[in-house]
Design an enzyme around this catalytic site. Structure first.
Site, PDB file in Angstrom:
ATOM      1  CE  LYS A  52      17.668 -31.838  28.191  1.00  0.00           C
ATOM      2  NZ  LYS A  52      16.677 -31.706  29.261  1.00  0.00           N
ATOM      3  CD  GLN A  96      16.756 -32.547  32.964  1.00  0.00           C
ATOM      4  OE1 GLN A  96      17.217 -31.868  32.055  1.00  0.00           O
ATOM      5  NE2 GLN A  96      15.936 -33.558  32.747  1.00  0.00           N
ATOM      6  CG  ASP A 119      12.440 -27.542  28.941  1.00  0.00           C
ATOM      7  OD1 ASP A 119      12.855 -28.231  27.988  1.00  0.00           O
ATOM      8  OD2 ASP A 119      12.859 -27.654  30.110  1.00  0.00           O
TER       9      ASP A 119
END
Ligand code: NAP
Length: 291
Positions: A52, A96, A119
């Protein structure tokens, strides 16, 4: 059979984003800045986060990687999140998952400022998605929608079966596919571990989106001729012929299922790269919300 090439599609999206970033620079505006928080040393999580961050650099975003030890307390992580919420230089960030067992993931999700939640996991953003309001759509389902759209896969009026009902993939996927949008307008069946006669249901599907986390679960006998199959699963399987000692497989028995499909996404090179492209799209969107 059409190969739904997530790698090539995500590269096109990255080029489009890079052009947008170039425009922002020329106008003397701030470029998007994505932060990623990684707690612990889980190998797969490290790989995802690094990829990412690398993608951010490739499109010209600023990026910050915050690595915290596995022993980080919930309170310390919540303090890091509070700092990110209040840091005007950071437009969006991700934490994460999975987190170590001693940290409550729900508390963390709720602590992320909805305007920086690239997200799309915060309940406010999930609610906005369900109502069809502008928001950050969760990266994996949105990446799949983008892929179906760019390959002109007809979804309207089709029978779509989503296997798996997780909060981050299956459930939002079922909502997006059933909305009055294009792609969308599908008749969706969401199946899970308590579903009876699953193969009967999948055999009637025009589109199957497989996100249950079991290697090669969807076999050829579960799929009708001409089906569109999207494979979300990612698993490392030991393979002594590879330098790394492993290879990646999905939730679909690709070799045997692919010949029956009108279109199918591979693993690797399918949904994975689309998830990252979608995260970058959300981060670009974040800048207009923040500034
Ligand atoms: P998850 O949270 O473990 O959820 C799995 C879902 O599958 C659950 O709803 C479960 O049902 C259902 N399920 C389990 N066994 C089943 C069975 N035999 N028949 C029907 N349904 C069954 O998984 P996830 O986070 O959604 O991830 C799924 C997979 O996608 C994993 O391999 C993960 O690594 C991968 N993934 C990939 C990406 C990407 O970018 N490519 C992103 C996210 C996840 P119950 O609810 O009844 O338990």
């Amino acid at each position: 059979m059409i190969l739904l090439d997530g790698k090539a599609t995500s590269n096109s999206i990255k080029e489009e984003i890079a052009a947008e970033v170039e425009k922002l620079k020329q106008q003397g505006k701030k470029v998007p800045h994505l932060a990623a928080v990684l707690v612990g040393e889980d190998g797969a999580s490290q790989t995802y986060v690094n990829s990412k961050v690398k993608s951010c650099e490739r499109v010209g975003f600023d990026s910050t990687l915050i690595k915290l030890p596995a022993s980080t307390s919930e309170e310390e992580l919540l303090k890091t999140i509070d700092d990110l919420n209040n840091n005007d230089n950071i437009d969006g960030y991700i934490v994460q998952l999975p987190l170590p067992d001693h940290i409550d993931e729900n508390k963390v999700t709720l602590a992320v400022a909805p305007g920086k939640d690239v997200d799309g996991f915060h309940p406010e953003n999930v609610g906005r998605m369900s109502l069809g309001l502008p928001t950050f759509l969760p990266a994996t389902p949105n990446g799949i929608m983008e892929m179906l759209g760019r390959y002109n896969i007809e979804t309207s009026g089709k029978n779509c079966v989503v296997i798996g009902r997780s909060n981050i993939v299956g459930t939002p996927m079922s909502i997006l596919m059933s909305r009055n949008t294009n792609p969308g307008n599908a008749t969706v069946t969401l199946v899970h571990s308590r579903t009876k006669n699953l193969a009967e249901i999948t055999r009637r599907a025009d589109i199957i989106i497989v996100a249950l986390g079991k290697p090669k679960f969807l076999t050829a006998d579960m799929v009708g001729e001409g089906t569109v199959v999207v494979d979300v699963g990612i698993h490392r399987i030991e393979d002594s012929t590879k330098k790394s000692g492993f290879r990646l497989v999905g939730d679909v028995d690709y070799e045997n299922v692919a010949p029956k499909c009108s279109a199918i996404s591979p693993v690797p090179g399918g949904v994975g790269p689309m998830t990252i492209a979608s995260l970058l799209q959300n981060t670009l969107k974040a800048i207009s919300l923040q500034h």
